[in-house]
Enzyme design. Structure first.
Site, short mmCIF file in Angstrom:
data_model
loop_
_atom_site.label_atom_id
_atom_site.label_comp_id
_atom_site.label_asym_id
_atom_site.label_seq_id
_atom_site.Cartn_x
_atom_site.Cartn_y
_atom_site.Cartn_z
N GLY A 8 6.84 -0.79 -13.23
CA GLY A 8 7.72 0.41 -13.45
C GLY A 8 7.12 1.62 -14.07
O GLY A 8 6.87 1.44 -15.37
N TYR A 15 17.95 -7.05 -5.60
CA TYR A 15 18.73 -7.16 -6.84
C TYR A 15 18.16 -8.13 -7.67
O TYR A 15 18.18 -7.84 -8.98
CB TYR A 15 20.12 -7.51 -6.35
CG TYR A 15 20.85 -6.53 -5.63
CD1 TYR A 15 20.94 -5.13 -6.05
CD2 TYR A 15 21.01 -6.76 -4.28
CE1 TYR A 15 21.66 -4.38 -5.08
CE2 TYR A 15 21.21 -5.95 -3.16
CZ TYR A 15 21.76 -4.66 -3.77
OH TYR A 15 22.15 -3.55 -2.92
N PRO A 68 0.88 -1.17 0.20
CA PRO A 68 0.02 0.17 -0.07
C PRO A 68 0.86 1.24 -0.28
O PRO A 68 0.62 2.25 -0.67
CB PRO A 68 -0.69 -0.12 1.49
CG PRO A 68 -0.99 -1.72 1.58
CD PRO A 68 0.40 -2.08 0.89
N GLU A 86 9.89 -8.66 -17.10
CA GLU A 86 8.50 -8.30 -16.82
C GLU A 86 8.18 -6.96 -17.86
O GLU A 86 7.26 -6.84 -18.47
CB GLU A 86 8.22 -7.82 -15.56
CG GLU A 86 7.06 -7.31 -15.16
CD GLU A 86 6.84 -7.20 -13.95
OE1 GLU A 86 7.61 -7.86 -12.80
OE2 GLU A 86 6.02 -6.64 -13.03
N SER A 137 6.84 2.18 -6.66
CA SER A 137 7.97 2.50 -7.44
C SER A 137 9.25 2.31 -6.52
O SER A 137 10.22 1.80 -6.99
CB SER A 137 7.95 3.97 -7.96
OG SER A 137 6.62 4.08 -8.49
N HIS A 167 -13.29 5.91 -34.94
CA HIS A 167 -14.37 5.23 -34.95
C HIS A 167 -15.57 6.10 -34.66
O HIS A 167 -16.70 5.55 -34.59
CB HIS A 167 -14.44 4.13 -33.80
CG HIS A 167 -13.76 2.76 -34.30
ND1 HIS A 167 -12.04 2.86 -34.39
CD2 HIS A 167 -13.84 1.60 -34.57
CE1 HIS A 167 -11.83 1.50 -34.98
NE2 HIS A 167 -12.98 0.74 -35.01
N PHE A 205 -2.27 -4.66 -4.90
CA PHE A 205 -2.37 -4.68 -6.63
C PHE A 205 -1.93 -6.19 -7.13
O PHE A 205 -1.21 -6.20 -8.20
CB PHE A 205 -1.61 -3.67 -7.24
CG PHE A 205 -1.94 -2.21 -6.64
CD1 PHE A 205 -3.37 -1.92 -6.64
CD2 PHE A 205 -0.91 -1.15 -6.74
CE1 PHE A 205 -3.62 -0.58 -6.25
CE2 PHE A 205 -1.42 0.16 -6.30
CZ PHE A 205 -2.43 0.60 -5.86
N ALA A 217 4.30 1.37 -0.94
CA ALA A 217 5.58 1.25 -1.42
C ALA A 217 5.42 0.41 -2.87
O ALA A 217 5.22 -0.77 -2.82
CB ALA A 217 6.62 0.49 -0.87
C1 LIG Z 1 -3.75 -3.61 -12.43
C2 LIG Z 1 -2.50 -3.59 -11.86
C3 LIG Z 1 -1.79 -4.94 -11.40
C4 LIG Z 1 -0.64 -5.06 -10.88
N1 LIG Z 1 0.04 -6.10 -10.74
C5 LIG Z 1 0.92 -6.35 -9.96
C6 LIG Z 1 1.65 -7.68 -9.26
O1 LIG Z 1 0.89 -8.62 -9.92
N2 LIG Z 1 2.71 -7.37 -8.39
C7 LIG Z 1 3.16 -6.57 -7.89
O2 LIG Z 1 4.18 -6.45 -6.87
N3 LIG Z 1 2.51 -5.33 -8.18
C8 LIG Z 1 1.70 -5.27 -9.14
N4 LIG Z 1 1.11 -4.01 -9.53
C9 LIG Z 1 1.83 -2.85 -8.94
C10 LIG Z 1 2.48 -1.78 -10.14
O3 LIG Z 1 3.57 -2.47 -10.27
C11 LIG Z 1 2.49 -0.60 -9.23
O4 LIG Z 1 1.41 0.22 -9.23
C12 LIG Z 1 3.80 0.54 -9.76
O5 LIG Z 1 4.99 -0.11 -9.71
C13 LIG Z 1 3.74 1.87 -9.33
O6 LIG Z 1 3.60 1.89 -7.95
P1 LIG Z 1 2.54 2.82 -7.12
O7 LIG Z 1 1.13 2.23 -7.67
O8 LIG Z 1 2.63 2.52 -5.78
O9 LIG Z 1 2.56 4.25 -7.44
P2 LIG Z 1 3.62 5.30 -6.81
O10 LIG Z 1 5.21 4.67 -6.53
O11 LIG Z 1 3.28 5.82 -5.41
O12 LIG Z 1 3.87 6.27 -7.84
C14 LIG Z 1 2.82 7.00 -8.36
C15 LIG Z 1 3.37 7.97 -9.58
O13 LIG Z 1 4.44 8.82 -9.13
C16 LIG Z 1 5.19 8.83 -10.17
N5 LIG Z 1 6.64 8.53 -9.65
C17 LIG Z 1 6.75 7.57 -9.12
N6 LIG Z 1 8.13 7.67 -8.83
C18 LIG Z 1 8.80 8.85 -9.46
C19 LIG Z 1 10.16 9.19 -9.44
N7 LIG Z 1 11.23 8.66 -9.00
N8 LIG Z 1 10.17 10.42 -10.13
C20 LIG Z 1 9.10 10.96 -10.67
N9 LIG Z 1 7.89 10.44 -10.60
C21 LIG Z 1 7.81 9.41 -9.93
C22 LIG Z 1 4.70 7.99 -11.30
O14 LIG Z 1 4.04 8.66 -12.16
C23 LIG Z 1 3.94 7.18 -10.69
O15 LIG Z 1 2.84 6.39 -11.37
C24 LIG Z 1 0.03 -3.75 -10.35
C25 LIG Z 1 -0.61 -2.52 -10.53
C26 LIG Z 1 -1.96 -2.55 -10.96
C27 LIG Z 1 -2.55 -1.23 -11.33
#
Ligand SMILES: Cc1cc2nc3c(=O)[nH]c(=O)nc-3n(C[C@H](O)[C@H](O)[C@H](O)COP(=O)(O)OP(=O)(O)OC[C@H]3O[C@@H](n4cnc5c(N)ncnc54)[C@H](O)[C@@H]3O)c2cc1C
Length: 381
Positions: free
Chosen positions: A366, A235, A130, A244, A134, A340, A158, A132
């Site tokens: 990512g 890592y 929830p 992926e 990125s 369309h 997610f 963590a």
């Molecule tokens: C439908 C769906 C399926 C998924 N399936 C999986 C799964 O099977 N397993 C799993 O582990 N995860 C899964 N995920 C998670 C997904 O990989 C994360 O949502 C994604 O990595 C982004 O993390 P967050 O949602 O926490 O966004 P956050 O880390 O909160 O980031 C929000 C936004 O901030 C911006 N941002 C973030 N970092 C930076 C930076 N350094 N500089 C500038 N801007 C930045 C980006 O625009 C980003 O979208 C899934 C997500 C979805 C929506």
């Protein structure tokens, strides 16, 4: 003219995959979209067809093929008209299971990888939380050593396949005082006491696949469920991201190409102001612009696949491929909706669904911004 990437055998495989997508999955796409679910026989059938172990070694039941067979599989996935099912299959074959292939012991491979490739066991990858996504190093789920076991506590967010998975490849902190150097990977069976699926989340697209919140409350796993070395998990997750991200790029590129192909047919048939839409120069130019984008991305993605086939970790090129493919797919499919007209906004044409499904890929696995940071670092900025 011979392709530098695909041989005749790849094209034979393409025909098999296309037949599977069009005849066995696409006829159910509407029903699965409406139900926001799909049956688990899809994994079993994909396993029987050899689609879940394309590049895995034959010793574990894979086909030991070169990566261009994987490219073919991902290119044909959009023909199922059902992004969510494609995503679920790729989580199984290219996200949850590669760490088992790379790091797993003989016993772990026999217990998990072999049935995953057959489609008998379903797997998920649990990294995001929830608080963590990125920033993987800041995950809070812990795995505390206790005698011959680890005790896992935390919440994952997610997680694709979370509601149906038999096993989760889970990232947890084995040393909470550390960031990158405190994370380990575990194979966690979902029938263990203390594991629960707390929510199945409602989302914008990819409806048939389940996206879940998972809770681990004192889940005790034996020590032999540690995957790879303790505290080296970060890592491995980073390297795993390359595969992926690459399949996400191929699927996005191919999804855009398919919708564009269908849109070209549509504009030839749709008449406005007494002539087919395709006879307006603005339409032709729009289509030509989109073809330029799709074809340029296609070639870069092929190049990147060739690199990946030889080196598991071409991080800069994979980051570029994911950005250009996923951002292009959103742009192109959005334009196809426009061409369309009102029908593009209607469910029956499938263009709006392709748009909703494609939208995920610039975020998941990512986000574009995170990948730009990686590229920046890798070019020394
Ligand atoms: C439908 C769906 C399926 C998924 N399936 C999986 C799964 O099977 N397993 C799993 O582990 N995860 C899964 N995920 C998670 C997904 O990989 C994360 O949502 C994604 O990595 C982004 O993390 P967050 O949602 O926490 O966004 P956050 O880390 O909160 O980031 C929000 C936004 O901030 C911006 N941002 C973030 N970092 C930076 C930076 N350094 N500089 C500038 N801007 C930045 C980006 O625009 C980003 O979208 C899934 C997500 C979805 C929506």
């Amino acid at each position: 003219m011979k392709s530098p990437w695909f041989k005749e055998e790849h094209e034979i495989f393409r025909r098999t995959v296309r037949k599977f997508m069009e005849n066995e999955l696409a006829p159910h796409a509407e029903e699965w979209e409406a139900q926001k679910d799909f049956p688990n026989w899809v994994f079993k059938r994909a396993g029987e067809m050899g689609f879940l172990g394309i590049t895995y070694p034959e010793e574990v039941g894979g086909s030991g093929c070169d990566y261009f067979y994987k490219v073919v599989f991902c290119e044909e996935l959009p023909r199922a008209n059902c992004g969510g099912v494609g995503m679920a299959l790729l989580v199984q074959s290219d996200m949850g299971s590669p760490p088992i292939n790379i790091l797993g012991t003989k016993e772990q491979k026999e217990e998990y990888l072999v049935p995953i490739i057959k489609g008998d066991k379903i797997c998920a990858i649990g990294v995001t939380e929830p608080n963590a996504g990125s920033d993987v190093a800041s995950i809070r789920t812990t795995a505390r050593r206790d005698g011959d076991s680890y005790v896992i506590n935390g919440t994952k967010m997610f997680i694709t396949n979370g509601a149906r998975a038999h096993v989760i490849t889970l990232a947890a902190k084995t040393d909470p005082t550390k960031g990158f150097d405190g994370i380990s990977l575990f194979l966690v069976d979902t029938d263990l006491p203390g594991f629960s699926v707390s929510r199945k989340l409602e989302k914008m697209g990819m409806h048939p696949s389940d996206t879940t919140e998972l809770v681990f409350e004192d889940v005790r796993v034996p020590r032999d469920k540690l995957l790879g070395e303790e505290n080296r998990g970060f890592y491995e997750v980073m390297i795993n991201f390359q595969g992926e991200r690459l399949v996400a790029a191929i699927k996005a590129m191919a999804g855009a190409a398919l919708i564009l192909e269908r849109t070209m047919e549509y504009v030839k048939q749709r008449e406005v102001f007494g002539r087919p839409l395709s006879k307006f120069q603005v339409t032709r130019h729009k289509i030509a612009d989109m073809l330029c984008e799709v074809e340029a991305v296609r070639q870069y993605v092929y190049y990147c696949s060739w690199l990946f086939d030889q080196d598991r970790n071409p991080a800069k090129e994979v980051s570029i491929a994911k950005i250009i493919a996923t951002e292009m797919a959103v742009r192109v499919i959005n334009q196809c909706i426009q061409l369309h007209g009102g029908y593009g906004y209607m469910r029956e044409y499938g263009v709006e669904r392709a748009y909703r499904d494609a939208r995920l890929a610039t975020i998941g696995g990512g986000a574009t911004e995170v990948l730009k940071e990686i590229i920046g670092r890798m070019v020394g900025l």
